[in-house]
Design an enzyme around this catalytic site. Structure first.
Site, mmCIF file in Angstrom:
data_model
loop_
_atom_site.group_PDB
_atom_site.id
_atom_site.type_symbol
_atom_site.label_atom_id
_atom_site.label_comp_id
_atom_site.label_asym_id
_atom_site.label_seq_id
_atom_site.Cartn_x
_atom_site.Cartn_y
_atom_site.Cartn_z
ATOM 1 N N HIS A 1 18.937 35.376 36.983
ATOM 2 C CA HIS A 1 19.717 34.278 36.390
ATOM 3 C C HIS A 1 20.616 34.773 35.251
ATOM 4 O O HIS A 1 20.364 35.812 34.631
ATOM 5 C CB HIS A 1 18.757 33.207 35.853
ATOM 6 C CG HIS A 1 17.864 33.723 34.756
ATOM 7 N ND1 HIS A 1 18.273 33.809 33.444
ATOM 8 C CD2 HIS A 1 16.614 34.226 34.781
ATOM 9 C CE1 HIS A 1 17.315 34.318 32.710
ATOM 10 N NE2 HIS A 1 16.284 34.598 33.498
ATOM 11 N N GLU B 1 22.405 34.386 31.409
ATOM 12 C CA GLU B 1 21.751 34.284 30.091
ATOM 13 C C GLU B 1 21.248 32.853 29.841
ATOM 14 O O GLU B 1 21.995 31.891 30.015
ATOM 15 C CB GLU B 1 22.737 34.668 28.985
ATOM 16 C CG GLU B 1 22.116 34.620 27.597
ATOM 17 C CD GLU B 1 23.170 34.651 26.495
ATOM 18 O OE1 GLU B 1 23.242 35.656 25.782
ATOM 19 O OE2 GLU B 1 23.929 33.657 26.359
ATOM 20 N N SER B 2 20.001 32.744 29.395
ATOM 21 C CA SER B 2 19.451 31.421 29.059
ATOM 22 C C SER B 2 19.519 31.219 27.540
ATOM 23 O O SER B 2 19.755 32.163 26.777
ATOM 24 C CB SER B 2 18.000 31.316 29.529
ATOM 25 O OG SER B 2 17.166 32.030 28.626
ATOM 26 N N GLY C 1 9.319 33.527 29.850
ATOM 27 C CA GLY C 1 8.318 33.392 30.909
ATOM 28 C C GLY C 1 8.535 32.158 31.750
ATOM 29 O O GLY C 1 9.611 31.930 32.290
ATOM 30 N N ARG D 1 17.067 27.731 35.234
ATOM 31 C CA ARG D 1 18.049 28.790 34.981
ATOM 32 C C ARG D 1 18.382 29.557 36.262
ATOM 33 O O ARG D 1 19.526 29.983 36.463
ATOM 34 C CB ARG D 1 17.585 29.730 33.860
ATOM 35 C CG ARG D 1 16.225 30.409 34.036
ATOM 36 C CD ARG D 1 15.808 31.028 32.710
ATOM 37 N NE ARG D 1 14.594 31.849 32.740
ATOM 38 C CZ ARG D 1 13.354 31.384 32.576
ATOM 39 N NH1 ARG D 1 13.160 30.080 32.421
ATOM 40 N NH2 ARG D 1 12.325 32.205 32.574
ATOM 41 N N GLU E 1 9.586 33.378 36.785
ATOM 42 C CA GLU E 1 9.377 34.512 35.868
ATOM 43 C C GLU E 1 7.876 34.706 35.658
ATOM 44 O O GLU E 1 7.088 33.764 35.808
ATOM 45 C CB GLU E 1 10.088 34.228 34.530
ATOM 46 C CG GLU E 1 9.973 35.325 33.483
ATOM 47 C CD GLU E 1 10.462 36.694 33.970
ATOM 48 O OE1 GLU E 1 9.797 37.276 34.856
ATOM 49 O OE2 GLU E 1 11.484 37.180 33.468
ATOM 50 N N MET F 1 4.425 34.844 33.902
ATOM 51 C CA MET F 1 3.939 33.994 32.826
ATOM 52 C C MET F 1 3.647 34.911 31.639
ATOM 53 O O MET F 1 2.834 35.822 31.745
ATOM 54 C CB MET F 1 2.692 33.248 33.306
ATOM 55 C CG MET F 1 2.457 31.944 32.570
ATOM 56 S SD MET F 1 1.623 32.201 31.028
ATOM 57 C CE MET F 1 -0.074 32.286 31.598
ATOM 58 N N HIS G 1 14.219 36.016 38.559
ATOM 59 C CA HIS G 1 14.037 36.401 37.151
ATOM 60 C C HIS G 1 13.810 37.898 36.995
ATOM 61 O O HIS G 1 13.462 38.588 37.964
ATOM 62 C CB HIS G 1 12.839 35.631 36.601
ATOM 63 C CG HIS G 1 13.015 34.156 36.743
ATOM 64 N ND1 HIS G 1 13.508 33.353 35.752
ATOM 65 C CD2 HIS G 1 12.807 33.346 37.820
ATOM 66 C CE1 HIS G 1 13.594 32.114 36.192
ATOM 67 N NE2 HIS G 1 13.174 32.075 37.449
ATOM 68 N N ASN H 1 11.415 39.746 35.841
ATOM 69 C CA ASN H 1 10.172 40.384 36.275
ATOM 70 C C ASN H 1 9.758 40.019 37.696
ATOM 71 O O ASN H 1 9.209 40.863 38.410
ATOM 72 C CB ASN H 1 9.054 40.103 35.268
ATOM 73 C CG ASN H 1 9.351 40.790 33.942
ATOM 74 O OD1 ASN H 1 9.339 42.007 33.860
ATOM 75 N ND2 ASN H 1 9.678 40.008 32.917
HETATM 76 O O1 LIG Z 1 10.815 35.805 30.094
HETATM 77 C C1 LIG Z 1 11.615 36.388 29.367
HETATM 78 O O2 LIG Z 1 11.534 36.420 28.128
HETATM 79 C C2 LIG Z 1 12.751 37.142 30.000
HETATM 80 O O3 LIG Z 1 13.263 36.420 31.041
HETATM 81 C C3 LIG Z 1 12.334 38.485 30.488
HETATM 82 O O4 LIG Z 1 11.872 39.087 29.398
HETATM 83 P P1 LIG Z 1 11.531 40.640 29.279
HETATM 84 O O5 LIG Z 1 12.803 41.385 29.428
HETATM 85 O O6 LIG Z 1 10.953 40.699 27.906
HETATM 86 O O7 LIG Z 1 10.511 40.956 30.342
#
Ligand SMILES: O=C(O)[C@H](O)COP(=O)(O)O
Length: 334
Positions: free
Chosen positions: A89, A91-92, A102, A138, A192, A194, A262, A264
């Site tokens: 996605h 930028e949120s 997460g 997102r 994403e 958790m 996402h 991850n």
């Molecule tokens: O969930 C989050 O904060 C981000 O989408 C991914 O974060 P990270 O780059 O810290 O894994």
């Protein structure tokens, strides 16, 4: 228009030593290879992409049928090749604030909207028959905004199968309208990872409090979960499993698929596609709003990097199927 992307992660000789410092949530020592990210020419952001072109033998199961799935732009054949686009996605609002997000359902910023539109321009010549998104807004915003740029101008429509009634009440009663639609499947499994008790915390403040190495371990290690959250391994048990069980059969059937998800959940899928080890995946970083193309052919995934944009000629070079599709789009316009 964004410039060209380097698809290659530049392997560095630098190695990074895990902290031996113990934590309530895990302890790890040893060396890992650190891979610098390829950089994008315009915008200065980075796309991490470990250079291992692996193959994957999918589990062959029958694709499930979707209500508006008929009459796509090509005839699916078990032996055909298909395109797989993965996109994180844009930028949120919590990316902007540098907060762990997460599974918290946060919308895009105006920059994230722009990223999604830009991503759409990059993939506007690539066939898409089905879209999978997480259940988070997102990812859904990103998929929808990107599709608004597609030259085929089909309408993405969210499938509501959460209840029999929701399914029945969202039926389309025109075959012609169905032909001009793209089914969008939402799946919580693509959410994403958790982030547990880190959700809502500022990333820098968390690093200041627990140390950079501990926070890096929580964010990037394969099997060490953040406090009361999911490790990448746990995330893979749902996200990569969903990909194998639900999405691969569509590719096997010749469907061209986009997955909007996402950082991850996509890392876990790319780990599977590129056959990365639990050490290699540590250095895999995905930027927001950058589409990544794979070709699925003869049971193998061939990574083709990130499409550059609508004016690029290289889309012709990806595969004959994609070249034909592009020619068809060109003839529809002229
Ligand atoms: O969930 C989050 O904060 C981000 O989408 C991914 O974060 P990270 O780059 O810290 O894994």
């Amino acid at each position: 228009m964004a410039g060209a992307i380097s698809h290659h992660a530049l392997a560095s000789t630098q190695s990074y030593r895990w902290s031996a410092q113990s934590s309530r949530f895990g302890k790890r020592t040893g060396n890992v290879r650190w891979v610098h990210e390829g950089s994008r020419c315009s915008g200065g952001r980075k796309l991490g992409f470990v250079c291992t072109s692996g193959s994957q033998q999918p589990s062959v199961v029958e694709p499930f049928q979707l209500p508006s799935d008929g009459n796509s732009d090509h005839t699916p054949k078990k032996s055909s090749e298909s395109a797989l686009i993965l996109i994180r996605h844009g930028e949120s609002l919590w990316n902007e604030k540098n907060l762990f997000t997460g599974c918290v359902d946060v919308p895009l910023t105006p920059k994230g909207v722009e990223e999604a539109i830009e991503a759409g321009k990059r993939i506007c010549n690539i066939p898409i028959d089905m879209i999978y998104t997480s259940s988070l807004i997102r990812a859904q915003m990103t998929a929808m905004l990107a599709m608004m740029q597609h030259r085929r101008k089909k309408i993405p429509i969210i499938m509501h199968n959460e209840s029999e009634q929701a399914h029945r009440w969202s039926q389309i009663y025109s075959e012609e309208t169905k032909k001009q639609s793209i089914p969008v499947i939402t799946a919580w499994q693509l959410n994403e990872r958790m982030y547990g008790e880190l959700q809502g915390l500022n990333k820098q403040e968390t690093a200041d409090r627990f140390g950079n190495e501990q926070v890096h371990e929580w964010r990037r290690s394969y099997d060490i979960p953040p406090p009361n959250g999911e490790s990448l391994e746990m995330c893979a048990e749902r996200a990569a499993a969903y990909f194998k069980e639900q999405i691969v059969p569509q590719l096997v059937a010749g469907k061209h698929v986009m997955v909007a998800a996402h950082g991850n959940s996509l890392r876990s899928i790319i780990m599977h596609l590129d056959k990365l080890t639990s050490q290699e995946v540590i250095s895999l970083e995905l930027s927001t709003g950058i589409p990544m193309l794979y070709i699925f052919k003869e049971g193998k995934f061939i990574r083709r990097g990130s499409p550059v944009g609508p004016s690029e000629a290289s889309v012709y070079a990806y595969t004959r199927t994609l070249a034909k599709y592009r020619q068809k789009l060109d003839s529809m316009v002229s």
